[in-house]
Design an enzyme around this catalytic site. Structure first.
Site, PDB file in Angstrom:
ATOM      1  N   ASN A  27       7.692  57.572  40.945  1.00 26.49           N
ATOM      2  CA  ASN A  27       6.842  57.760  42.135  1.00 26.49           C
ATOM      3  C   ASN A  27       5.442  57.186  41.974  1.00 26.49           C
ATOM      4  OD1 ASN A  27       5.846  59.579  40.354  1.00 26.49           O
ATOM      5  ND2 ASN A  27       5.817  61.318  41.767  1.00 26.49           N
ATOM      6  N   ASP A 102      14.680  71.532  25.463  1.00 26.68           N
ATOM      7  CA  ASP A 102      13.795  71.756  24.309  1.00 26.68           C
ATOM      8  C   ASP A 102      13.048  73.069  24.530  1.00 26.68           C
ATOM      9  OD1 ASP A 102      11.965  71.503  22.218  1.00 26.68           O
ATOM     10  OD2 ASP A 102      11.723  69.343  22.529  1.00 26.68           O
ATOM     11  N   ASP A 203      12.210  74.484  19.081  1.00 26.57           N
ATOM     12  CA  ASP A 203      10.954  74.025  18.483  1.00 26.57           C
ATOM     13  C   ASP A 203      10.519  74.983  17.360  1.00 26.57           C
ATOM     14  OD1 ASP A 203       8.661  72.114  18.918  1.00 26.57           O
ATOM     15  OD2 ASP A 203       7.561  73.978  19.206  1.00 26.57           O
ATOM     16  N   GLU A 245      14.576  72.908  14.869  1.00 22.85           N
ATOM     17  CA  GLU A 245      13.540  72.164  14.151  1.00 22.85           C
ATOM     18  C   GLU A 245      12.986  73.055  13.055  1.00 22.85           C
ATOM     19  OE1 GLU A 245       9.321  69.794  14.810  1.00 22.85           O
ATOM     20  OE2 GLU A 245       9.633  71.740  15.722  1.00 22.85           O
ATOM     21  N   HIS A 319       9.345  62.293  18.718  1.00 23.45           N
ATOM     22  CA  HIS A 319       8.086  62.188  19.469  1.00 23.45           C
ATOM     23  C   HIS A 319       6.860  62.568  18.650  1.00 23.45           C
ATOM     24  CE1 HIS A 319       9.187  66.351  19.488  1.00 23.45           C
ATOM     25  NE2 HIS A 319       8.012  66.673  19.962  1.00 23.45           N
ATOM     26  N   ASP A 320       7.066  63.074  17.437  1.00 28.99           N
ATOM     27  CA  ASP A 320       5.934  63.445  16.568  1.00 28.99           C
ATOM     28  C   ASP A 320       5.712  62.424  15.462  1.00 28.99           C
ATOM     29  OD1 ASP A 320       5.581  65.903  17.902  1.00 28.99           O
ATOM     30  OD2 ASP A 320       6.953  66.951  16.544  1.00 28.99           O
TER      31      ASP A 320
HETATM   32  O1  TEU Z   1       6.354  70.208  16.100  1.00 33.15           O
HETATM   33  C1  TEU Z   1       6.218  71.018  14.955  1.00 33.15           C
HETATM   34  C2  TEU Z   1       5.148  70.668  14.072  1.00 33.15           C
HETATM   35  O2  TEU Z   1       4.850  71.386  13.145  1.00 33.15           O
HETATM   36  C3  TEU Z   1       4.395  69.453  14.392  1.00 33.15           C
HETATM   37  O3  TEU Z   1       3.177  69.884  14.823  1.00 33.15           O
HETATM   38  C4  TEU Z   1       4.259  68.562  13.258  1.00 33.15           C
HETATM   39  O4  TEU Z   1       3.728  69.212  12.160  1.00 33.15           O
HETATM   40  C5  TEU Z   1       3.326  67.484  13.633  1.00 33.15           C
HETATM   41  O5  TEU Z   1       3.670  66.978  14.871  1.00 33.15           O
HETATM   42  C6  TEU Z   1       3.409  66.384  12.654  1.00 33.15           C
HETATM   43  O6  TEU Z   1       2.361  65.571  12.966  1.00 33.15           O
HETATM   44  C7  TEU Z   1       6.793  70.796  17.267  1.00 33.15           C
HETATM   45  C8  TEU Z   1       6.873  69.763  18.358  1.00 33.15           C
HETATM   46  O7  TEU Z   1       7.833  68.815  17.998  1.00 33.15           O
HETATM   47  C9  TEU Z   1       5.512  69.180  18.577  1.00 33.15           C
HETATM   48  O8  TEU Z   1       5.527  68.133  19.506  1.00 33.15           O
HETATM   49  C10 TEU Z   1       4.625  70.295  19.053  1.00 33.15           C
HETATM   50  O9  TEU Z   1       3.308  69.821  19.180  1.00 33.15           O
HETATM   51  C11 TEU Z   1       4.640  71.477  18.098  1.00 33.15           C
HETATM   52  O10 TEU Z   1       5.949  71.853  17.684  1.00 33.15           O
HETATM   53  C12 TEU Z   1       4.061  72.697  18.775  1.00 33.15           C
HETATM   54  O11 TEU Z   1       4.938  73.161  19.743  1.00 33.15           O
HETATM   55 CA    CA Z   2       6.210  60.318  38.119  1.00 35.86          CA
END
Ligand code: TEU
Ligand code: CA
Length: 541
Positions: A27, A102, A203, A245, A319-320
């Site tokens: 969008n 998630d 998570d 996780e 994504h981390d």
């Molecule tokens: O990540 C768990 C976590 O401990 C992360 O913060 C990790 O240590 C860090 O990203 C490494 O750089 C989960 C999710 O995947 C993350 O995106 C969230 O920010 C976090 O939990 C809090 O919910």
């Molecule tokens: Ca959008």
């Protein structure tokens, strides 16, 4: 198609992680949405995946990109209405693709109604849903730190109390000691199961059973008791897949998490291999080259440890994490070869593979100006390191190498404007290399990284030895080659991968003379291994 009503289907499955904010905008507001995911289901079906791990799309103030949930039973309007979620579930299912949501059960947003009630007074029924300690201003209960910087305690003056948060202050930790709180969470989960969601990623699930007075966050004493209750009460259907996780899991603990009787979770998502390329005992920001023998020993320990006794995830990206081709491969001259090498190396093992959006294109890290970064972890790191005396350039190098926004730049669909991600202004800039690296180009090129992943997914379905074979590591001390065999009855598999840009010697076991090449990134294998060469050989007998 897999029979998803039966426990254990995840052992033959391959999952694909979508970070919805960065996947496809429809969008023009610059933020990916659920209609965008729906519009790309054909692409995912072509890749051959069985399920999507969808990063959080729940209502959220987005202090941590949705990992701060303010309503577990609502879709954030930014992603679209609930009807879009229902349509996504149905349309995915029609293509044999399950949706795995998630769930963040360790903490909520401070804007969740539970927390808004909890801060009202000490005798509010929701007060005990969070973790509180009495205290004086400026004098927190202890010196525990939050993951993204600062104290793990935030003071609420009118209560004369601190609340505990392992992440940012807007992510207060839930109190799992409170049974009503736990039952509340189970209710939210059932809401989604009834909508047709077929699994959940949990998570930081190893951090729910905290005891902050004893400084315990991960692997608390009641953790496995809580997980068994969660499984019994919320994940009753045999076919529900759960992936936990767990940064704090070692092989022994992982056997509990992923016990084959299904009493806890389907599988564990642990990071021991991921943490090998930073200075021992230090944070991820202190990067070192990957020590290959240690990496191989780690993978071997997990392959052996969980074989028949539990179940692991196979992944290099999420994504981390920074982009794997930039991290352990070569994102310059050898980008395509090294991306394929890493894929072949990983996908020959036992476990459930997870492909993170763009990994199948060989997407790379990015270098953005400081003010373009959005991730709270990056912004806090910058302030902390600058205050500690590091130069701007030094901190930026750390961010380029390890920042989470490397994984979060928009998915690269086309060579055109904004990579086909949005017609508006993307919430995080698109990597300029989308002109070369994009899905259109990958689909048009039979030698692309995409087709390597497609073939690896198909091979896992064709060959039981990939799913279930025993694992033997070859040449454990070799600092350049990762090679292993898998065996199941008469079926034998050899995987060999060169982690360097130089040709290296490698003596193929004689048992593989005359073997069939299932996949290779550089034509038929010859003597030794060419730069970043990898292949998978198969023989019966
Ligand atoms: O990540 C768990 C976590 O401990 C992360 O913060 C990790 O240590 C860090 O990203 C490494 O750089 C989960 C999710 O995947 C993350 O995106 C969230 O920010 C976090 O939990 C809090 O919910
Ligand atoms: Ca959008």
């Amino acid at each position: 198609m897999l029979d998803k009503t039966k426990r254990g289907w995840h052992k033959s499955a391959v999952f694909y992680q979508i970070y919805p904010k960065s996947f496809q905008d429809t969008n023009g507001d610059g933020v990916g949405d659920l209609r965008g995911v729906i519009s790309r289901l054909d692409y995912l079906q072509q890749l051959g995946i069985d399920g999507i791990w969808l990063s959080p799309v729940f209502a959220s103030p987005q202090k941590d990109n949705g990992y701060d949930i303010s309503d577990y039973c609502a879709i954030d309007p930014m992603f679209g209405p609930m009807e879009d979620m229902e349509e996504l579930i149905a349309q995915a299912k029609a293509r044999g693709i399950s949706i795995i949501m998630d769930l963040v059960l360790n903490h909520s947003s401070d804007q969740h109604p539970w927390f808004r009630e909890a801060v009202k007074s000490k005798d509010n029924p929701y007060h005990d849903y969070y973790v509180w300690r009495d205290g004086e201003p400026g004098c927190p209960p202890n010196d525990m730190r939050a993951t993204f910087g600062g104290s793990a305690w935030t003071y609420v003056p009118h209560l004369g109390q601190y609340y505990f948060h392992q992440f940012v202050p807007e992510q207060p930790d839930l109190n799992w000691e409170n049974e009503d709180m736990r039952r509340g969470l189970y209710g939210f989960i059932r809401f989604w199961v009834e909508k047709g969601v077929e699994g959940f990623r949990l998570d930081v699930i190893d951090q729910i059973a905290k005891e902050p007075d004893r400084r315990i966050t991960a692997n608390g004493p009641r953790l496995h008791e809580f997980l068994r209750e969660l499984s019994r009460e919320a994940f009753c259907e045999e076919g529900i897949v759960t992936v936990g996780e767990a940064w704090g899991a070692d092989v022994e603990r992982a056997k509990l998490y992923s016990a084959p009787d299904g009493s806890e979770l389907s599988m564990v998502f642990q990071f021991e291999h991921i943490e090998l390329d930073h200075e021992p005992g230090k944070s991820k920001w202190e990067a070192i080259p990957l020590p290959l023998p240690a990496f191989k020993a780690c993978m071997e320990r997990w392959q052996h440890g969980l074989h028949g006794k539990g179940w692991n995830s196979l992944f290099m990206d999420n994504h981390d994490l920074p982009r794997i081709v930039s991290r352990w491969g070569d994102d310059g001259e050898h980008r395509v070869r090294s991306a394929k090498m890493l894929a072949i190396m990983l996908h020959g093992m036992e476990g459930t593979p997870y492909i993170y959006q763009g990994e199948e294109l060989g997407m790379t890290n990015v270098r953005l100006p400081l003010d373009a970064y959005q991730d709270v972890e990056i912004l806090n790191l910058y302030d902390e390191r600058r205050a500690a005396g590091e130069s701007h350039d030094e901190v930026m190098e750390r961010i380029y190498a390890r920042g989470r926004d490397n994984a979060r730049t928009p998915m690269q669909w086309t060579a055109g404007e904004n990579a086909g991600f949005t017609t508006g202004t993307p919430w995080l800039p698109v990597n300029p290399n989308h002109v070369q690296i994009n899905a259109d180009a990958a689909l048009a090129d039979p030698d692309s990284v995409f087709y390597t992943y497609q073939r690896l997914i198909a091979l896992r379905k064709e060959h039981a030895v990939i799913r279930e074979g025993s694992f033997t590591l070859l040449c454990p001390e070799d600092e350049r080659v990762f090679a292993y065999t898998r065996d199941l009855g008469d079926a034998h598999l050899l995987v060999a991968a060169n982690f360097t840009a130089e040709p290296v010697p490698f003596a193929r076991p004689a048992a593989f003379d005359g073997a069939k090449t299932l996949i290779a990134n550089d034509g038929d294998p010859a003597d030794g291994l060419r730069p970043y060469e990898a292949y998978m050989l198969y023989i019966e007998g």
